[in-house]
Design an enzyme around this catalytic site. Structure first.
Site, PDB file in Angstrom:
ATOM      1  N   CYS A 146       0.839  -1.197   0.000  1.00 36.47           N
ATOM      2  CA  CYS A 146       0.000   0.000   0.000  1.00 36.47           C
ATOM      3  C   CYS A 146       0.882   1.258   0.000  1.00 36.47           C
ATOM      4  CB  CYS A 146      -0.964  -0.039   1.184  1.00 36.47           C
ATOM      5  SG  CYS A 146      -2.240   1.239   1.149  1.00 36.47           S
ATOM      6  N   ASP A 301      -9.594  -4.923  -5.415  1.00 36.11           N
ATOM      7  CA  ASP A 301      -9.183  -3.865  -4.490  1.00 36.11           C
ATOM      8  C   ASP A 301      -9.937  -2.579  -4.813  1.00 36.11           C
ATOM      9  OD1 ASP A 301      -7.859  -2.077  -2.848  1.00 36.11           O
ATOM     10  OD2 ASP A 301      -5.858  -2.793  -3.375  1.00 36.11           O
ATOM     11  N   HIS A 330      -8.087  -5.572  -1.036  1.00 32.36           N
ATOM     12  CA  HIS A 330      -6.890  -4.880  -0.546  1.00 32.36           C
ATOM     13  C   HIS A 330      -6.264  -5.603   0.647  1.00 32.36           C
ATOM     14  CE1 HIS A 330      -4.305  -1.352  -0.314  1.00 32.36           C
ATOM     15  NE2 HIS A 330      -4.456  -1.352   0.997  1.00 32.36           N
TER      16      HIS A 330
END
Length: 356
Positions: A146, A301, A330
């Site tokens: 991320c 995601d 995610h």
């Protein structure tokens, strides 16, 4: 359906209802904080709130190239070491890698002026030196997740001289030209990030979490509770749900100046992919990245879309570069049964060939 089958089905549902009720009362009367981040480790370096962990070996370390894991500045990094049997860290250690993780810690009010400049040009390089020192290796692998992947990308671009052998970017945004609802919500015509930072200082965890959850409000606010009730009779499911729910709601504030850069320079002006993002007065040139590159994309995601993660390939100078697309969300990318079955083995296969 016969009367016997109808009675059996009714009895099964009654038993499940009773188990749901018992479990609900148990958790209501005896709430427990789940144990997380249990893979044995030691702190080998600290700076301010940050800690660098080195995980204890399990048997022989088979791979010469150590791994440094870098997570986002939002939430806590134990999502990578959730619980035994559901842990990327545990898996990598078990496969014979020398694994390190950079835990940013929880910023205080005194950290509101910290910027990406500090983390990318100071914290990560110092952590890298410690990884090489403690492992005795000459090269290392960097795995970012991320925002941690975005910072890892910045590090690789700003330090072309570093002995970075492999760069793995998991659900990592680099192009913010199309970020779904975030693009609309964070439009500078409506979202005054300067006013928010100047007012708040550090950005509270709940403020950031609200934005992520509102992407899918029904799923994020109602769905987990409904799913939990439906499977309260399943003790293993309840344990897993409880741990994940604990992590989701265990957020930390984000330094205000970092948030200002994240929103203004990335989401609003898309400077990174344009070659206009600056750290310490120098431009972050993605063409400086030459390490072997694996970009892991979670196709379901809703926080980091595929179109945000894949443009990295047109920018880097890496000759060995590959994209791994997985049917995951995610968080499901790195935690849960699907991650253990689908992602972990494929990551190991890619790394093992490049970690000699």
């Amino acid at each position: 359906m016969t009367n016997t089958e109808t009675m059996d089905k009714a009895r099964q549902e009654f038993e499940r209802t009773m188990k749901r009720t018992e479990a609900a009362f148990s958790y209501a009367l005896h709430p427990k904080t789940p144990q997380v981040g249990l893979t044995p480790k030691e702190v080998v370096w600290t700076k301010n709130k940050a800690k660098l962990y080195r995980y204890h070996a399990v048997g022989e370390r088979k791979h010469a190239t150590p791994i440094l894991l870098v997570y986002a500045l939002i939430n806590k990094p134990y999502i990578l070491d959730l619980t035994p049997g559901n842990s990327l860290v545990e898996f990598l250690v078990g496969e014979g890698y020398d694994v390190f993780l950079l835990d940013w810690g929880t910023p205080g009010d005194e950290d509101k002026d910290l910027r990406f400049d500090d983390f990318v040009l100071d914290y990560i390089p110092r952590a890298v030196k410690q990884v090489l020192k403690h492992s005795g290796a000459e090269e290392f692998s960097l795995i970012g997740y991320c925002m941690g992947g975005t910072m890892s990308t910045m590090y690789a671009a700003m330090h072309p001289e570093a002995p970075l052998k492999n760069l793995v970017l998991m659900a990592t945004p680099v192009d913010f030209s199309e970020a779904g609802l975030f693009s609309a919500w964070l439009d500078p015509k409506y979202f005054d990030v300067d006013r928010i930072v100047d007012t708040m200082g550090n950005i509270p965890a709940d403020f950031i979490d609200l934005g992520s959850k509102l992407l899918k409000p029904l799923q994020n606010y109602v769905g987990p509770t409904v799913t939990l009730y439906d499977k309260l009779y399943d003790e293993e499911f309840v344990k897993g749900w409880h741990v994940m729910n604990h992590w989701v709601n265990d957020g930390i504030p984000l330094p205000g100046e970092t948030y200002r850069q994240w929103i203004k320079d990335c989401y609003q002006q898309n400077k990174l992919i344009k070659g206009e993002f600056k750290l310490g007065g120098r431009t972050v040139d993605l063409a400086n990245i030459r390490a072997n590159l694996l970009a892991v994309v979670a196709e379901q995601d809703h926080i980091v879309q595929t179109c945000q993660a894949t443009p990295i390939f047109t920018q880097v100078s890496s000759e060995d570069k590959e994209v791994l697309r997985l049917k995951a969300g995610h968080v499901g990318l790195v935690a849960g049964r699907s991650a253990k079955k689908n992602f972990f083995p494929k990551l190991n296969e890619w790394l093992a060939e490049r970690s000699f």
